[in-house]
Design a protein around this motif. Structure first.
Motif, PDB file in Angstrom:
ATOM      1  N   ARG A 156       0.811  -1.219   0.000  1.00  0.00           N
ATOM      2  CA  ARG A 156       0.000   0.000   0.000  1.00  0.00           C
ATOM      3  C   ARG A 156       0.847   1.273   0.000  1.00  0.00           C
ATOM      4  O   ARG A 156       0.402   2.328  -0.491  1.00  0.00           O
ATOM      5  CB  ARG A 156      -0.905   0.016   1.231  1.00  0.00           C
ATOM      6  CG  ARG A 156      -2.114  -0.910   1.160  1.00  0.00           C
ATOM      7  CD  ARG A 156      -3.040  -0.565   2.325  1.00  0.00           C
ATOM      8  NE  ARG A 156      -4.234  -1.367   2.414  1.00  0.00           N
ATOM      9  CZ  ARG A 156      -5.347  -1.143   1.730  1.00  0.00           C
ATOM     10  NH1 ARG A 156      -5.387  -0.160   0.849  1.00  0.00           N
ATOM     11  NH2 ARG A 156      -6.421  -1.904   1.921  1.00  0.00           N
ATOM     12  N   GLY A 157       2.041   1.210   0.578  1.00  0.00           N
ATOM     13  CA  GLY A 157       2.861   2.403   0.732  1.00  0.00           C
ATOM     14  C   GLY A 157       3.147   3.116  -0.570  1.00  0.00           C
ATOM     15  O   GLY A 157       3.307   4.346  -0.596  1.00  0.00           O
ATOM     16  N   GLY A 188      -0.687   1.110   5.948  1.00  0.00           N
ATOM     17  CA  GLY A 188      -0.635  -0.347   5.883  1.00  0.00           C
ATOM     18  C   GLY A 188       0.531  -0.815   5.039  1.00  0.00           C
ATOM     19  O   GLY A 188       1.331  -0.014   4.540  1.00  0.00           O
ATOM     20  N   SER A 189       0.606  -2.118   4.880  1.00  0.00           N
ATOM     21  CA  SER A 189       1.731  -2.694   4.120  1.00  0.00           C
ATOM     22  C   SER A 189       1.203  -3.645   3.052  1.00  0.00           C
ATOM     23  O   SER A 189       0.525  -3.218   2.115  1.00  0.00           O
ATOM     24  CB  SER A 189       2.682  -3.402   5.083  1.00  0.00           C
ATOM     25  OG  SER A 189       2.000  -4.360   5.880  1.00  0.00           O
ATOM     26  N   GLY A 190       1.481  -4.958   3.178  1.00  0.00           N
ATOM     27  CA  GLY A 190       1.052  -5.916   2.169  1.00  0.00           C
ATOM     28  C   GLY A 190      -0.463  -6.060   2.113  1.00  0.00           C
ATOM     29  O   GLY A 190      -1.131  -6.056   3.158  1.00  0.00           O
ATOM     30  N   ARG A 212     -12.971  -2.351   2.675  1.00  0.00           N
ATOM     31  CA  ARG A 212     -13.867  -1.226   2.382  1.00  0.00           C
ATOM     32  C   ARG A 212     -14.110  -0.350   3.602  1.00  0.00           C
ATOM     33  O   ARG A 212     -14.577   0.785   3.462  1.00  0.00           O
ATOM     34  CB  ARG A 212     -15.198  -1.751   1.821  1.00  0.00           C
ATOM     35  CG  ARG A 212     -15.034  -2.438   0.484  1.00  0.00           C
ATOM     36  CD  ARG A 212     -16.366  -2.656  -0.206  1.00  0.00           C
ATOM     37  NE  ARG A 212     -17.181  -3.653   0.465  1.00  0.00           N
ATOM     38  CZ  ARG A 212     -18.370  -4.053   0.026  1.00  0.00           C
ATOM     39  NH1 ARG A 212     -18.899  -3.501  -1.059  1.00  0.00           N
ATOM     40  NH2 ARG A 212     -19.058  -4.977   0.668  1.00  0.00           N
ATOM     41  N   PHE A 213     -13.798  -0.851   4.797  1.00  0.00           N
ATOM     42  CA  PHE A 213     -13.883  -0.033   6.004  1.00  0.00           C
ATOM     43  C   PHE A 213     -12.780   1.022   6.023  1.00  0.00           C
ATOM     44  O   PHE A 213     -12.828   1.968   6.814  1.00  0.00           O
ATOM     45  CB  PHE A 213     -13.756  -0.919   7.257  1.00  0.00           C
ATOM     46  CG  PHE A 213     -12.549  -1.827   7.232  1.00  0.00           C
ATOM     47  CD1 PHE A 213     -11.304  -1.378   7.622  1.00  0.00           C
ATOM     48  CD2 PHE A 213     -12.666  -3.140   6.808  1.00  0.00           C
ATOM     49  CE1 PHE A 213     -10.193  -2.209   7.602  1.00  0.00           C
ATOM     50  CE2 PHE A 213     -11.567  -3.986   6.773  1.00  0.00           C
ATOM     51  CZ  PHE A 213     -10.317  -3.516   7.167  1.00  0.00           C
ATOM     52  N   LYS A 214     -11.794   0.842   5.133  1.00  0.00           N
ATOM     53  CA  LYS A 214     -10.623   1.716   5.123  1.00  0.00           C
ATOM     54  C   LYS A 214     -10.591   2.607   3.882  1.00  0.00           C
ATOM     55  O   LYS A 214     -10.535   3.831   3.980  1.00  0.00           O
ATOM     56  CB  LYS A 214      -9.366   0.854   5.206  1.00  0.00           C
ATOM     57  CG  LYS A 214      -8.052   1.601   5.365  1.00  0.00           C
ATOM     58  CD  LYS A 214      -6.922   0.591   5.541  1.00  0.00           C
ATOM     59  CE  LYS A 214      -5.604   1.271   5.820  1.00  0.00           C
ATOM     60  NZ  LYS A 214      -4.505   0.292   6.002  1.00  0.00           N
ATOM     61  N   SER A 259       6.645 -15.353   9.165  1.00  0.00           N
ATOM     62  CA  SER A 259       5.311 -14.825   9.449  1.00  0.00           C
ATOM     63  C   SER A 259       4.727 -14.444   8.106  1.00  0.00           C
ATOM     64  O   SER A 259       5.315 -14.761   7.077  1.00  0.00           O
ATOM     65  CB  SER A 259       5.380 -13.617  10.381  1.00  0.00           C
ATOM     66  OG  SER A 259       6.117 -12.576   9.762  1.00  0.00           O
ATOM     67  N   ALA A 260       3.603 -13.768   8.063  1.00  0.00           N
ATOM     68  CA  ALA A 260       2.995 -13.470   6.770  1.00  0.00           C
ATOM     69  C   ALA A 260       2.452 -12.067   6.707  1.00  0.00           C
ATOM     70  O   ALA A 260       2.238 -11.423   7.733  1.00  0.00           O
ATOM     71  CB  ALA A 260       1.889 -14.481   6.495  1.00  0.00           C
ATOM     72  N   SER A 261       2.220 -11.592   5.494  1.00  0.00           N
ATOM     73  CA  SER A 261       1.698 -10.253   5.292  1.00  0.00           C
ATOM     74  C   SER A 261       0.176 -10.262   5.303  1.00  0.00           C
ATOM     75  O   SER A 261      -0.446 -11.242   4.931  1.00  0.00           O
ATOM     76  CB  SER A 261       2.163  -9.710   3.931  1.00  0.00           C
ATOM     77  OG  SER A 261       3.566  -9.691   3.879  1.00  0.00           O
TER      78      SER A 261
END
Length: 492
Positions: free
Chosen positions: A150-151, A157-159, A181-183, A489-491
């Motif tokens: 997203r950056g 946010g990120s991934g 969609r809340f964002k 870990s995961a995105s």
């Protein structure tokens, strides 16, 4: 007030879909014929139910848009994809905490009946990406999932994962149907900038992000076997089979096939027996007695044929002989008939609950296994049991394809008087595992004659098409699991 109510969409670079400019872009793209896929997607567009469920929600939207039947219920009698049902490759609790990686989303799509072409940016080009976007935007038969950071769009946010809803050719813009969609609302962004956002490294895997083309199979990719990667040890098993086994073959002088089988299976992780899962026909118990629908009978006949074809392979003969020999140590594959029946019962409970998740709230009891003759179909194994889910008890039956392997060659230490005909047998499953491994697995064998023999044994070129489809299905799943295996870990 506590909490956040949406975010302001950074514009530029994005153009909100519902803005006057966004509406004009939609009208122009519609006239150009590159919004055909939009209408199916928007009909099933949903908001991710958890902050880390972007990959699951994106996939649920596309699976529903492609009219793929999940084969299990969502709520009440309705079969429908919801993001909370997509946990066959990773438990929801972990996805909720960690998110999900590119490879796992691809594997999820494939496991749930979709055809998947996955490309990281280092495996493709911006021109290829544009070509795929145009193709899917101009059709209802395929859709694009984008995995991006997203950056690059100045968003928080990120991934993130979202479906691409359309394309504007003259301005080279893509429509992102953001499932958060809340964002942020749906928005147009330059295709070149989206490529830049995909061409970022996911720290969870060390690999670039990318895109996937999701479409329908003309028929189910599998009828009997699937890779199970929900248990904790799946990654260790996958790594063992695809990396450790080839290394062991290079480091050891293997003289014959039986010696090779000992090398491969005696040192395998204990979770190997959980890695390939077989799928039975599940239904609520019929109090009137055993009865099978024509659809169930047809699937059982196909499953029986797959098992028959497995037993006709050369590698099955070697495995069966090895399992029955004095030198084979079967403790890694040891299971009693009641344990198998209980596992079958639990699998049925999961499917009837509309999920393939952990059974913390489900109890299986009163398991029974019998051979029955139903409606002219050859004898089949019927596993019956009582399950209690969230305090509600019900009976379930599972119709199981029969294995014709003699009891002495089935799983070690079975109840010999009752196990004949029960599927799966160890030989069946181990055969499928070896057939599903990539051909280069065996390249480290030093003995030329043995290498030639084994390549002939595990070659799928000359096996019947039905079994070949099962093996290719498993190979494809294994491929998707391996492409980002080493994730700490995961995105999201």
């Amino acid at each position: 007030m506590a909490g956040l109510y949406r975010r302001a969409l950074p514009s530029p670079p994005a153009i909100e879909f519902a803005s006057p400019e966004g509406k004009q872009l939609f009208t122009e793209a519609l006239g150009e014929g590159t919004m055909e896929g939009f209408f199916k997607l928007i009909s099933y567009y949903q908001t991710q139910s958890e902050p880390a469920y972007c990959g699951l929600a994106t996939l649920a939207v596309i699976l529903n848009a492609l009219a793929i039947d999940p084969g299990r219920t969502w709520k009440g009698p309705w079969r429908w994809f919801d993001d909370t049902m997509l946990d066959c490759c990773k438990p929801l609790s972990k996805i909720k905490a960690e998110g999900i990686t590119f490879g796992k989303v691809a594997c999820l799509a494939y496991c749930n009946g979709a055809k998947v072409e996955a490309f990281r940016t280092n495996e493709s080009s911006i021109d290829d990406f544009r070509r795929h976007v145009i193709s899917c935007a101009s059709s209802e038969d395929c859709h694009v999932i984008s995995s991006y950071h997203r950056g690059v769009f100045k968003q928080t946010g990120s991934g993130h994962f979202s479906p691409i809803g359309g394309y504007h050719a003259r301005k080279d813009l893509v429509l992102i149907l953001d499932v958060a969609r809340f964002k942020y609302p749906p928005h147009w962004v330059p295709l070149a900038l989206l490529w830049e956002a995909m061409d970022t490294i996911d720290k969870a895997t060390g690999h670039p992000r990318g895109f996937m083309i999701i479409s329908r199979f003309h028929k189910a990719p599998s009828v009997l076997y699937t890779v199970s990667c929900r248990h904790e040890g799946w990654s260790k098993v996958a790594k063992y089979l695809t990396e450790d086994v080839p290394h062991r073959l290079k480091m050891n002088d293997v003289k014959d096939v039986e010696n090779l089988l000992s090398l491969v299976f005696k040192s395998a992780p204990v979770d190997l027996k959980e890695f390939i899962k077989w799928v039975a026909e599940v239904r609520r118990q019929d109090v009137a007695g055993v009865s099978s629908s024509e659809e169930e009978k047809a699937r059982l006949i196909i499953k029986e044929e797959v098992l028959k074809q497995i037993k006709e392979t050369e590698i099955f003969e070697h495995i069966n002989r090895w399992l029955g020999s004095e030198i084979s140590v079967c403790q890694g594959y040891k299971q009693t008939l009641p344990e198998i029946a209980a596992n079958v019962c639990c699998q049925g409970a999961q499917l009837l609950a509309g999920q393939l998740s952990s059974l913390d709230e489900t109890c299986c009891k009163e398991t029974n296994v019998v051979l029955v003759q139903a409606g002219g179909v050859s004898p089949m194994t019927l596993v019956s049991g009582k399950i209690t889910t969230n305090g509600v008890e019900q009976g379930i039956d599972m119709l199981v394809p029969s294995s014709q392997t003699e009891p002495r060659n089935i799983l070690c230490d079975f109840d010999r008087s009752n196990c004949k005909g029960m599927h799966p047998s160890t030989a069946d499953v181990l055969t499928v595992i070896l057939l599903a491994l990539p051909q280069h697995t065996w390249s480290g064998i030093k003995e030329e004659k043995l290498l030639t023999q084994l390549n002939r044994c595990v070659s799928i070129e000359n096996i019947p098409s039905l079994l070949q489809q099962e093996v290719l299905h498993l190979r494809r799943q294994l491929h998707f699991l391996m492409i980002d295996l080493h994730e700490p870990s995961a995105s999201g």
